[in-house]
Design a protein around this motif. Structure first.
Motif, mmCIF file in Angstrom:
data_model
loop_
_atom_site.group_PDB
_atom_site.id
_atom_site.type_symbol
_atom_site.label_atom_id
_atom_site.label_comp_id
_atom_site.label_asym_id
_atom_site.label_seq_id
_atom_site.Cartn_x
_atom_site.Cartn_y
_atom_site.Cartn_z
ATOM 1 N N ILE A 46 2.918 -10.577 4.936
ATOM 2 C CA ILE A 46 2.697 -12.024 5.082
ATOM 3 C C ILE A 46 3.270 -12.761 3.873
ATOM 4 C CG2 ILE A 46 0.928 -13.828 5.129
ATOM 5 C CD1 ILE A 46 -0.795 -11.852 6.769
ATOM 6 N N SER A 47 2.990 -12.248 2.678
ATOM 7 C CA SER A 47 3.509 -12.861 1.456
ATOM 8 C C SER A 47 5.038 -12.832 1.455
ATOM 9 C CB SER A 47 2.971 -12.109 0.235
ATOM 10 O OG SER A 47 3.523 -12.605 -0.961
ATOM 11 N N GLU A 68 0.798 -1.221 0.000
ATOM 12 C CA GLU A 68 0.000 0.000 0.000
ATOM 13 C C GLU A 68 0.836 1.279 0.000
ATOM 14 O OE1 GLU A 68 -3.737 1.963 2.495
ATOM 15 O OE2 GLU A 68 -2.581 0.326 3.362
ATOM 16 N N MET A 69 1.897 1.327 0.784
ATOM 17 C CA MET A 69 2.717 2.530 0.848
ATOM 18 C C MET A 69 3.329 2.868 -0.508
ATOM 19 S SD MET A 69 3.993 5.156 2.153
ATOM 20 C CE MET A 69 3.273 4.990 3.773
ATOM 21 N N GLY A 70 3.545 1.854 -1.336
ATOM 22 C CA GLY A 70 4.110 2.086 -2.665
ATOM 23 C C GLY A 70 3.083 2.469 -3.699
ATOM 24 N N GLY A 71 1.803 2.513 -3.311
ATOM 25 C CA GLY A 71 0.747 2.944 -4.222
ATOM 26 C C GLY A 71 -0.214 1.858 -4.643
ATOM 27 N N LYS A 76 19.113 -6.413 4.909
ATOM 28 C CA LYS A 76 18.087 -5.753 4.102
ATOM 29 C C LYS A 76 16.856 -5.464 4.959
ATOM 30 C CE LYS A 76 20.399 -6.564 0.195
ATOM 31 N NZ LYS A 76 20.955 -5.518 -0.679
ATOM 32 N N VAL A 77 16.088 -4.450 4.543
ATOM 33 C CA VAL A 77 14.826 -4.115 5.202
ATOM 34 C C VAL A 77 13.735 -4.020 4.144
ATOM 35 C CG1 VAL A 77 13.538 -2.399 6.538
ATOM 36 C CG2 VAL A 77 15.946 -2.846 7.072
ATOM 37 N N LEU A 78 12.600 -4.653 4.401
ATOM 38 C CA LEU A 78 11.442 -4.535 3.509
ATOM 39 C C LEU A 78 10.298 -3.906 4.297
ATOM 40 C CD1 LEU A 78 9.798 -5.016 0.945
ATOM 41 C CD2 LEU A 78 9.378 -7.364 1.716
ATOM 42 N N LEU A 79 9.861 -2.730 3.861
ATOM 43 C CA LEU A 79 8.750 -2.036 4.510
ATOM 44 C C LEU A 79 7.457 -2.388 3.795
ATOM 45 C CD1 LEU A 79 10.383 1.507 4.939
ATOM 46 C CD2 LEU A 79 10.219 -0.341 6.629
ATOM 47 N N THR A 80 6.532 -3.014 4.515
ATOM 48 C CA THR A 80 5.222 -3.368 3.950
ATOM 49 C C THR A 80 4.136 -2.724 4.798
ATOM 50 O OG1 THR A 80 5.150 -5.428 5.233
ATOM 51 C CG2 THR A 80 6.071 -5.547 3.014
ATOM 52 N N ASN A 108 -2.594 -7.419 -5.314
ATOM 53 C CA ASN A 108 -1.385 -6.739 -5.775
ATOM 54 C C ASN A 108 -0.329 -6.668 -4.681
ATOM 55 O OD1 ASN A 108 -2.586 -6.305 -8.235
ATOM 56 N ND2 ASN A 108 -3.207 -4.222 -7.802
ATOM 57 N N ALA A 109 -0.768 -6.398 -3.440
ATOM 58 C CA ALA A 109 0.168 -6.308 -2.324
ATOM 59 C C ALA A 109 0.856 -7.651 -2.090
ATOM 60 C CB ALA A 109 -0.570 -5.861 -1.063
#
Length: 444
Positions: free
Chosen positions: A186-187, A141-144, A288-292, A150-151
């Motif tokens: 989660i994905s 969502e933060m990426g649009g 690494k960091v992944l922001l979801t 899609n998320a």
């Protein structure tokens, strides 16, 4: 001569037939246009015509009026045919699933974020989902892209991409820290498990992220998705409960633990990687960091006396457990309306909204709330503001300036959320306000 007359007669009949058919087509087209224009006018009056986020834009020069985009959209009445070309009707109701984009046979549709008048803040993210800060990725969502399908896909792809660039660094605890356990998180966790990464998933609230805060009966999915370590999820018209149950089952089956109530407050560089600092003082080092995380961030507060109280909440989770209470709901969006409708079944509900009418509501919600008011199932106070919350009552300022006191047991505030823009900027991530820019364009 007789044959010549017969030919003239045949051609004449054909011409009349063609004229009748063409005339009927034009009449049908005119009627369809009038219907769509009437819907657009209603959408403008209800504040639904102007898009608020991701929405379709039609290239009228490429549109051939196949109607495929309209049939493909599960939301209905987002698009319609006007003067032989597709056009947006209730653009603000678009949830960005891209079904119209993929269905168009002439690639006449692209998906845009923001409009010329209304910009949307978005972080800089490349095709691999990496931000301008090397090693920090953003998906969901933060990426649009807010749609669950899609998320989920973005979370999976982001981990696939970042895994290719993980290099050895034994001084760091993890290969990857995932921040957020909504659909993308989660994905991403499932994909990280699949790829054998050493990872950690942190969620500031509960599993499901924003989905968890939806009312129990809310439909959250309208199309299937592909979930890592599980496969195709063929669910349509899926409720929150069904989706959360599925996620829990898949996570349990794969021995994945989501660390809940761990709000990340800071991400800073550390030894060619990052240190992720949580609100309670804990910290983790990672490559690494992944922001979801979602776009809402933290709930917006009213800043009134008594707001810091156990009787005040910013989300409704188990409405069926609340019975025979005097409840005040604050807000005028779909979340406030849906929560009010659920709470009124077993409680005495007052809905307070600061404006004189609702705007940008889903048509069904708008109709339901009007019916509830007409049937006196709840008390609606427009042009009102909650000014204080006390132990057994609340005070509401109404349009005349008068302060009304209402008996009260619970208060639910739906005033939107504060975008986590500052959090992103503190991590060094660039933010740009997008004014009607294309996110998805013609297929290649």
């Amino acid at each position: 001569m007789g044959v010549f007359l017969e030919e003239i007669l045949v051609y004449g009949v054909v011409a009349i037939f063609v004229a009748v058919v063409f005339g009927a087509y034009l009449l049908k087209l005119r009627r369809r246009t009038k219907t769509v224009e009437a819907k657009i006018e209603v959408a403008k009056q209800e504040g639904l015509h102007e898009p608020v986020s991701l929405h379709p834009v039609v290239d009228v020069n490429s549109c051939i009026q196949s109607g495929a985009c309209i049939k493909a959209c599960p939301e209905k009445d987002i698009l319609g045919i006007r003067n032989g070309k597709a056009t947006a009707i209730n653009a603000s109701q678009c949830i960005g699933h891209g079904a119209c984009f993929h269905a168009c046979p002439t690639e006449a549709i692209s998906l845009h974020i923001g409009t010329e008048k209304r910009g949307v803040d978005l972080p800089h993210v490349d095709q691999s989902f990496e931000t301008n800060v090397k090693g920090i990725y953003i998906a969901g969502e933060m990426g649009g892209m807010g749609l669950i399908k899609n998320a989920v896909e973005q979370g999976k792809q982001a981990v696939e991409n970042l895994a290719k660039n993980i290099k050895g660094n034994g001084s760091l605890e993890y290969d990857l820290v995932i921040v957020g356990a909504g659909p993308a998180g989660i994905s991403a966790s499932l994909q990280a498990q699949k790829l054998g990464l050493k990872y950690l998933t942190l969620e500031q609230d509960s599993l499901g992220g924003t989905v968890y805060t939806f009312p129990r009966a809310k439909i959250v999915m309208t199309s299937p998705m592909d979930l890592p370590l599980h496969g195709k999820v063929k669910l349509f018209e899926t409720s929150k409960d069904k989706l959360l149950t599925l996620w829990n089952e898949v996570l349990d089956k794969n021995n994945i633990i989501i660390h809940e109530n761990k709000k990340v407050e800071e991400i800073k560089p550390h030894n060619n990687g990052f240190e992720v600092i949580v609100k309670n003082g804990e910290s983790y080092t990672t490559k690494k960091v992944l922001l979801t995380i979602g776009r809402r961030g933290s709930p917006r507060k009213l800043g009134i006396p008594g707001e810091v109280s156990q009787k005040v909440a910013y989300r409704l989770i188990e409405s069926e457990m609340i019975k025979d209470k005097n409840v005040v709901v604050v807000g005028g969006g779909d979340s406030a309306i849906e929560s009010s409708l659920l709470l009124m079944e077993q409680n005495r509900v007052t809905l307070s909204y600061r404006k004189d009418k609702f705007s940008r509501l889903k048509p069904k919600n708008n109709q339901k709330i009007q019916d509830a008011v007409t049937q006196k199932q709840l008390n609606l106070i427009l042009n009102s503001n909650l000014v204080s919350i006390e132990e057994k009552l609340v005070k509401i300022k109404i349009e005349s300036g008068e302060i009304k006191e209402l008996k009260n047991d619970l208060v639910y505030i739906f005033a939107g959320g504060e975008l986590p823009i500052q959090f992103l900027k503190n991590a060094g991530i660039n933010i740009t306000k997008k004014f009607g820019e294309a996110i998805l364009t013609k297929k290649k």
